[in-house]
Design an enzyme around this catalytic site. Structure first.
Site, PDB file in Angstrom:
ATOM      1  N   CYS A  44       0.801  -1.240   0.000  1.00 38.70           N
ATOM      2  CA  CYS A  44       0.000   0.000   0.000  1.00 38.70           C
ATOM      3  C   CYS A  44       0.822   1.273   0.000  1.00 38.70           C
ATOM      4  CB  CYS A  44      -0.929   0.006   1.204  1.00 38.70           C
ATOM      5  SG  CYS A  44      -2.309  -1.095   1.004  1.00 38.70           S
TER       6      CYS A  44
HETATM    7  C1  UDX Z   1      -1.138   0.142   5.562  1.00 36.28           C
HETATM    8  C2  UDX Z   1      -2.096   1.005   6.371  1.00 36.28           C
HETATM    9  O1  UDX Z   1      -1.709   0.979   7.754  1.00 36.28           O
HETATM   10  C3  UDX Z   1      -3.516   0.517   6.205  1.00 36.28           C
HETATM   11  O2  UDX Z   1      -4.400   1.393   6.900  1.00 36.28           O
HETATM   12  C4  UDX Z   1      -3.866   0.499   4.730  1.00 36.28           C
HETATM   13  O3  UDX Z   1      -5.150  -0.034   4.541  1.00 36.28           O
HETATM   14  C5  UDX Z   1      -2.846  -0.335   3.930  1.00 36.28           C
HETATM   15  O4  UDX Z   1      -1.523   0.136   4.203  1.00 36.28           O
HETATM   16  P1  UDX Z   1      -0.018  -2.273   5.864  1.00 36.28           P
HETATM   17  O5  UDX Z   1       0.677  -2.006   4.579  1.00 36.28           O
HETATM   18  O6  UDX Z   1      -0.665  -3.586   6.086  1.00 36.28           O
HETATM   19  O7  UDX Z   1      -1.160  -1.177   6.110  1.00 36.28           O
HETATM   20  O8  UDX Z   1       1.068  -2.115   7.028  1.00 36.28           O
HETATM   21  P2  UDX Z   1       1.410  -1.084   8.194  1.00 36.28           P
HETATM   22  O9  UDX Z   1       1.207  -1.746   9.485  1.00 36.28           O
HETATM   23  O10 UDX Z   1       0.734   0.220   8.001  1.00 36.28           O
HETATM   24  O11 UDX Z   1       2.984  -0.907   7.972  1.00 36.28           O
HETATM   25  C6  UDX Z   1       3.497  -0.399   6.753  1.00 36.28           C
HETATM   26  C7  UDX Z   1       5.000  -0.351   6.791  1.00 36.28           C
HETATM   27  O12 UDX Z   1       5.445   0.686   7.652  1.00 36.28           O
HETATM   28  C8  UDX Z   1       5.682  -1.628   7.276  1.00 36.28           C
HETATM   29  O13 UDX Z   1       6.757  -1.913   6.395  1.00 36.28           O
HETATM   30  C9  UDX Z   1       6.195  -1.272   8.651  1.00 36.28           C
HETATM   31  O14 UDX Z   1       7.349  -1.988   9.003  1.00 36.28           O
HETATM   32  C10 UDX Z   1       6.485   0.209   8.488  1.00 36.28           C
HETATM   33  N1  UDX Z   1       6.442   0.972   9.746  1.00 36.28           N
HETATM   34  C11 UDX Z   1       5.275   1.083  10.446  1.00 36.28           C
HETATM   35  C12 UDX Z   1       7.585   1.635  10.213  1.00 36.28           C
HETATM   36  O15 UDX Z   1       8.661   1.551   9.609  1.00 36.28           O
HETATM   37  N2  UDX Z   1       7.501   2.375  11.364  1.00 36.28           N
HETATM   38  C13 UDX Z   1       6.354   2.507  12.065  1.00 36.28           C
HETATM   39  O16 UDX Z   1       6.365   3.211  13.091  1.00 36.28           O
HETATM   40  C14 UDX Z   1       5.206   1.839  11.599  1.00 36.28           C
END
Ligand code: UDX
Length: 444
Positions: free
Chosen positions: A271
């Site tokens: 996403c």
């Molecule tokens: C995301 C959105 O959260 C969700 O609302 C939308 O519908 C789809 O995209 P997702 O891709 O499943 O969801 O994962 P998410 O938990 O949001 O994490 C995304 C990325 O950010 C991961 O690679 C995670 O490791 C990274 N991340 C997250 C960080 O590097 N730091 C953080 O503090 C949080």
């Protein structure tokens, strides 16, 4: 429950929605053009790892609440259709509407023949104006019927997180629904009231705001992450700097929520990278300076490479060095490797002549398919770390948290650990082994 819905596109969002609806008694017909996927789903195989999904899928397939098919005719017997097909990127990063358009045309053919009112719900992530300028005109042209009168359209974006997909669908923070027809909004709301009993906080708006909300939501979260990775680069430069202390202090301010402020190797997944790029292209097209979004993307693209730079500085030459990678999925609790930072890091290390051993609790098979014989996939974290000169924590799986410094010392040829996700207590580990962590002063 009397409702009967069809869901077009059985990827992450579509299938999770289908399973959850069916588990609470809604009659669901899932449609996907991928015949192999339909065969697998009929056998109760979800094709991806997601907590509870497999078990729930098997139950709803068995009790008949969820029927899956590659034939659009099944849509006829349902009162509404959720469009949940993917909206991938074109070469230049902008949103490619080919799948959503194809699905829209297929539904239009059914609506044309159907006597009863049909509601189309756009769950796919679509760039603002897509519904008004593409989806509705396509439906009206093919059906020769009027939107808002003979059939309805509501934009209803999805915010579920992979790894928590079922939980998030059953307990969402919010529901966003957009339509120009109050009657159509009411129809969808009725479904959600019956499904949730107590309706989650709901924002009702028009088509375009609902579309934009999804991009703003994802862009804001991604920007929080990149902002903190930017801060981590600064704390690495100052004597005794530590981004975690900075985070702790700023989040005591009630105006700053601590969520998505974890500095690390950057965001990946299906996403954020795709949606930010599409949003950037949208801004350019509309004549809006996209700098803020571009900086978020740029920081994220370069973040995984900071680790490779550190290793290169430390070893001078990477030729013949054995590097272990713990964690391959783009985040814990999933086997998804789409846009995973592990891929960026591994490619760069291979380019520099390093040998790679890698391990992930769930994503090993996917990574084996991706890299083939170029890297060694290990069955356990122990065999992965064994004999290597440097180990990088790329995904923060719980099982890595328990690996004590002594175990790294015992297993590695040269115990050097790079904590890309701030999994360990920096003070404790740095006393015992060569320990580097994102956001802790180590570049000076
Ligand atoms: C995301 C959105 O959260 C969700 O609302 C939308 O519908 C789809 O995209 P997702 O891709 O499943 O969801 O994962 P998410 O938990 O949001 O994490 C995304 C990325 O950010 C991961 O690679 C995670 O490791 C990274 N991340 C997250 C960080 O590097 N730091 C953080 O503090 C949080």
């Amino acid at each position: 429950m009397k409702h009967s819905v069809s869901i077009i596109g059985l990827g992450y969002v579509g299938l999770t929605t289908a399973i959850c609806f069916a588990s609470r008694g809604i009659n669901v017909t899932g449609i996907d053009i991928d015949k192999q996927k339909i065969r697998n789903l009929n056998k109760g195989n979800a094709e991806f790892y997601e907590k509870n999904a497999q078990k729930m899928l098997q139950k709803v397939i068995k009790n008949g609440k969820l029927k899956v098919s590659d034939n659009f005719d099944a849509v006829k017997n349902t009162e509404m259709s959720f469009l949940a097909v993917n909206t991938p990127s074109k070469k230049n990063g902008s949103m490619d509407s080919k799948f959503i358009l194809a699905a829209t045309k297929n539904i239009a053919k059914i609506i044309k023949e159907k006597e009863e009112h049909h509601l189309v719900i756009v769950k796919s992530t679509v760039i603002p104006n897509t519904t008004l300028k593409t989806i509705i005109p396509t439906l009206e042209k093919i059906t020769q019927k009027k939107c808002g009168k003979d059939f309805g359209v509501v934009v209803n974006p999805e915010f579920l997180r992979e790894g928590n997909a079922i939980y998030d669908t059953l307990h969402p923070n919010k529901i966003v629904m957009g339509s120009d027809s109050k009657k159509d909004l009411r129809k969808l709301k009725k479904l959600y009231i019956d499904f949730y009993k107590k309706l989650p906080k709901t924002v009702e708006t028009n088509y375009s705001n609902a579309e934009l909300i999804k991009y703003v939501n994802n862009s804001f979260l991604a920007t929080k992450i990149s902002f903190m990775n930017f801060v981590s680069r600064i704390s690495e430069k100052i004597e005794g700097g530590d981004v975690e202390i900075i985070k702790k202090a700023i989040t005591l301010d009630k105006r700053i929520s601590p969520l998505f402020l974890n500095a690390g190797l950057g965001y990946g997944g299906s996403c954020f990278p795709k949606d930010l790029e599409a949003f950037r292209q949208f801004c350019i097209k509309e004549g809006i300076n996209p700098r803020l979004i571009e900086d978020t993307i740029e920081i994220n693209n370069s973040q995984p490479l900071t680790v490779v730079k550190l290793i290169k500085r430390r070893f001078k030459k990477l030729n013949g060095k054995n590097i272990s990678i713990l964690g391959l999925a783009f985040k814990p609790e999933t086997d998804d490797i789409r846009n995973a930072v592990s891929i960026t890091i591994i490619k760069e290390l291979l380019k520099n002549g390093a040998k790679i051993k890698a391990y992930d609790p769930k994503a090993n098979n996917n990574m084996k398919k991706y890299f083939g014989k170029k890297i060694t996939i290990s069955d356990t974290s122990t065999s992965c770390i064994k004999g290597t000169d440097c180990c990088i924590i790329v995904t923060e799986w719980e099982e890595f948290r328990n690996i004590q410094p002594e175990r790294y010392i015992r297993l590695m040829r040269n115990p050097m650990l790079i904590d890309g996700r701030r999994l360990y207590n920096a003070k404790k580990y740095s006393k015992k082994i060569e320990y580097h962590a994102i956001g802790v002063s180590y570049f000076n």
